[in-house]
Design a protein around this motif. Structure first.
Motif, PDB file in Angstrom:
ATOM      1  N   ARG A   1       1.073  -1.162  -0.059  1.00  0.00           N
ATOM      2  CA  ARG A   1       0.156   0.060   0.005  1.00  0.00           C
ATOM      3  C   ARG A   1       0.700   1.466  -0.126  1.00  0.00           C
ATOM      4  O   ARG A   1       0.348   2.157  -0.986  1.00  0.00           O
ATOM      5  CB  ARG A   1      -1.119   0.227   1.227  1.00  0.00           C
ATOM      6  CG  ARG A   1      -2.140  -0.716   0.662  1.00  0.00           C
ATOM      7  CD  ARG A   1      -3.134  -0.510   0.240  1.00  0.00           C
ATOM      8  NE  ARG A   1      -3.868  -2.050   0.558  1.00  0.00           N
ATOM      9  CZ  ARG A   1      -5.089  -1.969  -0.123  1.00  0.00           C
ATOM     10  NH1 ARG A   1      -4.905  -2.333  -1.645  1.00  0.00           N
ATOM     11  NH2 ARG A   1      -5.311  -3.183  -0.424  1.00  0.00           N
TER      12      ARG A   1
ATOM     13  N   HIS B   1      -3.227   1.513  -7.766  1.00  0.00           N
ATOM     14  CA  HIS B   1      -3.974   0.935  -6.582  1.00  0.00           C
ATOM     15  C   HIS B   1      -3.527  -0.404  -6.771  1.00  0.00           C
ATOM     16  O   HIS B   1      -3.131  -1.134  -7.853  1.00  0.00           O
ATOM     17  CB  HIS B   1      -5.517   1.424  -7.058  1.00  0.00           C
ATOM     18  CG  HIS B   1      -5.820   0.960  -8.299  1.00  0.00           C
ATOM     19  ND1 HIS B   1      -6.463  -0.388  -7.983  1.00  0.00           N
ATOM     20  CD2 HIS B   1      -6.662   1.335  -9.829  1.00  0.00           C
ATOM     21  CE1 HIS B   1      -6.844  -0.718  -9.477  1.00  0.00           C
ATOM     22  NE2 HIS B   1      -6.630   0.539 -10.759  1.00  0.00           N
TER      23      HIS B   1
ATOM     24  N   GLN C   1      -8.192  -1.653  -2.425  1.00  0.00           N
ATOM     25  CA  GLN C   1      -7.676  -0.028  -1.856  1.00  0.00           C
ATOM     26  C   GLN C   1      -8.327   0.709  -1.195  1.00  0.00           C
ATOM     27  O   GLN C   1      -9.780   0.720  -1.756  1.00  0.00           O
ATOM     28  CB  GLN C   1      -7.339   0.314  -3.766  1.00  0.00           C
ATOM     29  CG  GLN C   1      -6.531   1.887  -3.459  1.00  0.00           C
ATOM     30  CD  GLN C   1      -5.002   1.294  -2.839  1.00  0.00           C
ATOM     31  OE1 GLN C   1      -4.602   0.121  -2.820  1.00  0.00           O
ATOM     32  NE2 GLN C   1      -4.543   2.034  -1.960  1.00  0.00           N
TER      33      GLN C   1
END
Length: 412
Positions: free
Chosen positions: A351, A360, A378
């Motif tokens: 992330r 994403h 995401q």
């Protein structure tokens, strides 16, 4: 858990209304091939639409097919293949990655919206969905779109249904655009490029006037699982970069020659033709090097979409920092990452790096316990998340359909 097998759209409406009345959420399945994607759901019953499997209408000359949502994807592809047609966006068969028996249904294909290598030229599933019949979380049937390709005013709900993972409505029938299969295809091959150099070569190919329909890169380490289609492409441990051209045979031959000259500064250019080329791109589409029955079958797998120009650097960083493996598609814009198992499937690292470049990431394969505790999809910025929730609630205010699949710790 009760399984409610419906026979028609009317049955679907009745089941959803009963679920609303009892405030009992439903899990929506066709063949169940993608049940392991997303968060474990808080549901008490399964709504099985697999009996809705008829081909309602197929007009090859008009390039349109209308099928019920439970129709097996493989059967529909065989039908249109017999007329030398295809779904141009190359829908992915997730059974390879997930280790499931079935390739899934047409409804699952639209609900997941996972397009293959030709996405860079032909667009995604949402661009080929012309219309749909569905049942909302109110228990009401509705129709969106139509059976022709044209500009329309109003809300294009087809775009919302694609990639909604069954959280907005239960699709019962869809109308899709099909396209003629190309007469010929050729794949150009470069070997032994590092990820960043390969990224540059793919960018050069995609920026050329030669109408490239696929651009992918497999680092040498990604061959460990021994996917047969890749066996003859390179020596052990040698990376390969692949660029696909499709169309009329004479055009493909001419464009391949010109593009080979363009790419010659990156190394010797070899090629594969037709069936051999098609086998390679099919294996890439389904991410066979990370197959559930292969050497990396126990690894969590991430699907990362990012700006193509930075794909090589991102993939290299992820592989270096985790010891995992990556494969690049869409000219570097799509990265498949099989990373070492951990309590969070390396989510914190993924992330952080993906968000830093405006991409994403979706956790496609992981153990249920991991998916219960990690954001699979995401996380959205507050404003976008609020908008998405208002859209979802406008379709399904009581969160009856696939409750909790897309958002952890929520009724969404």
């Amino acid at each position: 858990m009760d399984t409610l097998k419906v026979r028609d759209a009317k049955d679907v409406e009745e089941v959803v209304r009963a679920a609303i009345a009892g405030e009992q959420p439903l899990e929506i399945i066709g063949h169940g091939s993608k049940r392991a994607i997303g968060h474990p759901m808080a549901t008490n019953a399964v709504l099985d639409v697999s009996a809705l499997n008829a081909v309602t209408s197929y007009e090859p000359s008009e390039l349109i097919i209308t099928v019920q949502a439970g129709a097996p994807l493989a059967d529909v592809q065989s039908l249109i293949d017999a007329r030398n047609q295809q779904f141009a966006f190359e829908p992915m068969d997730t059974s390879v990655l997930l280790g499931t028996a079935a390739a899934g249904t047409i409804g699952g294909m639209i609900g997941a919206g996972l397009a293959g290598p030709r996405r860079i030229r032909a667009g995604g599933a949402r661009d080929h969905l012309l219309g749909a019949h569905a049942v909302s979380g109110f228990g009401d049937g509705f129709k969106t779109g139509g059976r022709v390709v044209k500009n329309v005013t109003g809300y294009d709900l087809c775009k919302l249904l694609t990639g909604s993972w069954g959280t907005l409505a239960v699709m019962t029938e869809v109308t899709l655009k099909v396209m003629p299969k190309p007469e010929s295809e050729r794949t150009l091959i470069l070997r032994a490029l590092d990820d960043v150099t390969a990224n540059k070569a793919m960018t050069a190919a995609l920026g050329s006037p030669y109408d490239v329909s696929g651009a992918a890169h497999l680092p040498g380490s990604a061959f460990r699982s021994g996917a047969e289609a890749f066996a003859s492409l390179a020596d052990a441990g040698q990376a390969v970069t692949l660029v696909r051209l499709e169309g009329i045979a004479a055009s493909v031959t001419h464009r391949a020659g010109s593009l080979s000259q363009t790419l010659s500064s990156y190394g010797t250019v070899d090629s594969l033709a037709d069936d051999a080329s098609a086998a390679v791109w099919s294996a890439l589409r389904d991410v066979k090097p990370f197959a559930a029955n292969g050497a990396l079958g126990a690894s969590p797998v991430w699907r990362i979409v990012c700006p193509p120009a930075v794909g090589g650097a991102l993939g290299q960083a992820l592989a270096r920092e985790t010891g995992g493996e990556v494969i690049y598609d869409w000219g570097g814009g799509l990265i498949w990452a099989a990373l070492p198992s951990s309590a969070d499937a390396q989510a914190a690292l993924v992330r952080k790096q993906v968000e830093a470049i405006g991409g994403h990431a979706t956790l496609i394969r992981a153990a249920e316990e991991v998916r219960r505790n990690v954001d699979v999809f995401q996380p959205q910025a507050d404003g976008l998340a609020a908008l998405a929730e208002r859209v979802r609630a406008s379709f399904d205010p009581k969160s009856i359909l696939n409750r909790g699949r897309m958002k952890r710790g929520s009724g969404a």
